[in-house]
Design a protein around this motif. Structure first.
Motif, short mmCIF file in Angstrom:
data_model
loop_
_atom_site.label_atom_id
_atom_site.label_comp_id
_atom_site.label_asym_id
_atom_site.label_seq_id
_atom_site.Cartn_x
_atom_site.Cartn_y
_atom_site.Cartn_z
N PHE A 154 0.83 -1.21 0.00
CA PHE A 154 0.00 0.00 0.00
C PHE A 154 0.86 1.26 0.00
O PHE A 154 0.46 2.29 -0.54
N ARG A 155 2.08 1.17 0.60
CA ARG A 155 2.99 2.32 0.57
C ARG A 155 3.37 2.63 -0.88
O ARG A 155 3.26 3.77 -1.34
N GLU A 156 3.76 1.58 -1.63
CA GLU A 156 4.17 1.78 -3.02
C GLU A 156 3.01 2.25 -3.90
O GLU A 156 3.16 3.14 -4.73
N GLN A 157 1.85 1.61 -3.71
CA GLN A 157 0.70 1.96 -4.54
C GLN A 157 0.28 3.41 -4.28
O GLN A 157 -0.01 4.16 -5.22
N ALA A 158 0.23 3.82 -3.01
CA ALA A 158 -0.17 5.19 -2.68
C ALA A 158 0.84 6.19 -3.23
O ALA A 158 0.48 7.25 -3.74
N ALA A 159 2.14 5.83 -3.13
CA ALA A 159 3.19 6.73 -3.63
C ALA A 159 3.05 6.93 -5.14
O ALA A 159 3.29 8.03 -5.65
N SER A 160 2.61 5.88 -5.85
CA SER A 160 2.48 6.02 -7.31
C SER A 160 1.37 7.01 -7.68
O SER A 160 1.33 7.50 -8.80
N PHE A 161 0.47 7.30 -6.73
CA PHE A 161 -0.56 8.32 -6.97
C PHE A 161 -0.20 9.65 -6.30
O PHE A 161 -1.02 10.55 -6.22
N GLY A 162 1.02 9.72 -5.72
CA GLY A 162 1.49 10.97 -5.13
C GLY A 162 0.88 11.29 -3.78
O GLY A 162 0.85 12.45 -3.36
N LEU A 163 0.38 10.27 -3.04
CA LEU A 163 -0.19 10.54 -1.72
C LEU A 163 0.92 10.98 -0.76
O LEU A 163 1.89 10.26 -0.59
N PRO A 164 0.77 12.16 -0.11
CA PRO A 164 1.84 12.64 0.75
C PRO A 164 1.79 12.04 2.16
O PRO A 164 1.76 12.74 3.15
N LEU A 165 1.76 10.70 2.26
CA LEU A 165 1.73 10.03 3.56
C LEU A 165 2.61 8.80 3.39
O LEU A 165 2.32 7.92 2.58
N SER A 166 3.72 8.74 4.17
CA SER A 166 4.71 7.69 3.90
C SER A 166 4.18 6.29 4.24
O SER A 166 4.58 5.31 3.63
N GLN A 167 3.28 6.21 5.23
CA GLN A 167 2.70 4.90 5.53
C GLN A 167 1.17 5.02 5.60
O GLN A 167 0.61 5.38 6.63
N PRO A 168 0.47 4.70 4.50
CA PRO A 168 -0.99 4.87 4.52
C PRO A 168 -1.71 3.86 5.41
O PRO A 168 -2.74 4.18 5.98
N MET A 169 -1.14 2.63 5.51
CA MET A 169 -1.85 1.59 6.29
C MET A 169 -0.90 0.85 7.19
O MET A 169 0.24 0.57 6.83
N ARG A 170 -1.44 0.47 8.33
CA ARG A 170 -0.70 -0.36 9.26
C ARG A 170 -1.55 -1.60 9.53
O ARG A 170 -2.73 -1.48 9.83
N PHE A 171 -0.94 -2.80 9.38
CA PHE A 171 -1.67 -4.04 9.63
C PHE A 171 -1.21 -4.63 10.95
O PHE A 171 -0.01 -4.78 11.18
N VAL A 172 -2.17 -4.95 11.81
CA VAL A 172 -1.87 -5.46 13.15
C VAL A 172 -2.56 -6.80 13.32
O VAL A 172 -3.76 -6.93 13.05
N LEU A 173 -1.78 -7.80 13.74
CA LEU A 173 -2.37 -9.12 14.00
C LEU A 173 -2.83 -9.18 15.45
O LEU A 173 -2.03 -9.01 16.38
N ALA A 174 -4.13 -9.41 15.65
CA ALA A 174 -4.69 -9.45 17.01
C ALA A 174 -4.87 -10.90 17.45
O ALA A 174 -4.56 -11.83 16.71
N ARG A 175 -5.40 -11.07 18.65
CA ARG A 175 -5.66 -12.41 19.18
C ARG A 175 -6.72 -13.12 18.36
O ARG A 175 -7.55 -12.50 17.71
N ARG A 176 -6.70 -14.45 18.44
CA ARG A 176 -7.72 -15.25 17.76
C ARG A 176 -9.10 -15.01 18.36
O ARG A 176 -9.24 -14.78 19.55
N VAL A 177 -10.12 -15.07 17.51
CA VAL A 177 -11.51 -14.98 17.97
C VAL A 177 -12.07 -16.39 17.91
O VAL A 177 -11.91 -17.09 16.90
N ARG A 178 -12.70 -16.85 18.99
CA ARG A 178 -13.21 -18.23 19.04
C ARG A 178 -14.63 -18.35 18.51
O ARG A 178 -15.02 -19.39 18.00
N ALA A 179 -15.43 -17.29 18.66
CA ALA A 179 -16.83 -17.36 18.20
C ALA A 179 -16.89 -17.18 16.69
O ALA A 179 -16.06 -16.49 16.10
N LEU A 180 -17.86 -17.84 16.04
CA LEU A 180 -18.02 -17.70 14.59
C LEU A 180 -18.99 -16.56 14.29
O LEU A 180 -20.01 -16.41 14.95
N PRO A 181 -18.68 -15.74 13.27
CA PRO A 181 -19.58 -14.64 12.90
C PRO A 181 -20.84 -15.17 12.20
O PRO A 181 -20.83 -16.29 11.70
N PRO A 182 -21.91 -14.35 12.15
CA PRO A 182 -23.11 -14.78 11.41
C PRO A 182 -22.76 -15.02 9.94
O PRO A 182 -22.02 -14.22 9.36
#
Ligand SMILES: [Zn+2]
Length: 255
Positions: A69-97
């Motif tokens: 996403f850093r490279e893709q955003a830079a190719s459109f000239g977005l003035p933000l060096s890191q547009p997205m941050r991905f964080v791995l959280a704890r596992r969820v045990r319940a199943l969604p609908p």
């Protein structure tokens, strides 16, 4: 008198809902700070092989997303060096609908409400505070398996993403995660819902290429690399995809 009061209260609720929707869209598309996308792994079928995979799962399985996403955003000239941050959280045990299959508007609205209620109750706390919550439903790797459709919602900024519990599938898993992430920022699909073929020109990575086919990359929201008029293949990793100009406008990278 009471009637007027009732209308006034209804009007205030409507304005609040409209205001909140506008505010969340503005926050999603202003790109003034990195947007935190938090990932919650879930064992969809409860099998032992998926459990073992999830026990060993770490951030390396998602390491391609931030630089992509850093490279893709830079190719459109977005003035933000890191547009997205991905964080791995704890596992969820319940199943969604589960996502309704009939495609009707009412069942979609009902599912979206139940999903947001489920997310509010079941999401474990994590830091930093998520802007987007993606629930990753892991399935065992069985040759020939077609995964259920993944869903990313702009309202509520969350998504259900179906992926495979295998090291060899981590490249294509990241493509699905990136695709659903951009739905939560307002991007729309760029493929034909019937044939699943990318739509021209917006669903092509390089619409100006001559000859037009075969293409060598996929537009991220089209999901497939067009090879012939009636043939396209799923990219093996983020390196085979780009964010197209139409998608960049939808998510606010290009004003
Ligand atoms: Zn999509």
């Amino acid at each position: 008198m009471f009637k007027n009061l009732r209308i006034l209260i209804l009007l205030m609720i409507l304005l609040t809902v409209a205001g909140t929707t506008w505010l969340s869209r503005w926050q999603a598309q202003s790109w003034t700070r990195p947007q935190v996308v938090t990932l919650y792994p879930i064992n969809a079928g409860g099998d032992a092989a998926t459990d073992a995979y999830l026990d060993r799962l770490d951030e390396s399985a998602f390491a391609g997303l931030e630089p992509y996403f850093r490279e893709q955003a830079a190719s459109f000239g977005l003035p933000l060096s890191q547009p997205m941050r991905f964080v791995l959280a704890r596992r969820v045990r319940a199943l969604p609908p589960s996502v309704p299959r009939d495609g009707g508007a009412l069942s979609a609205i009902s599912w979206s409400l139940r999903m947001r209620w489920w997310a509010w109750r079941e999401t474990p706390p994590s830091s930093p505070k998520p802007d987007v919550r993606l629930y990753l439903l892991y399935h065992p790797v069985v040759p020939g398996t077609v995964l259920p459709h993944s869903t990313g919602l702009e309202k509520g900024r969350l998504g259900l993403v179906n992926v495979f519990a295998g090291r060899a599938q981590e490249g294509s898993n990241q493509v699905v995660i990136a695709h659903e992430t951009l739905h939560t920022f307002g991007a729309t699909d760029k493929y034909d819902l019937g044939s699943l073929m990318p739509r021209f020109p917006e669903g092509y990575a390089d619409p100006r290429r001559e000859p037009r086919l075969p293409q060598s990359q996929a537009e991220l929201m089209a999901g497939r690399i067009p090879l012939r008029e009636d043939q396209a293949r799923i990219p093996g990793g983020l390196g085979e995809t780009v964010v197209g100009a139409g998608t960049a406008v939808e998510i606010g990278w290009v004003k």
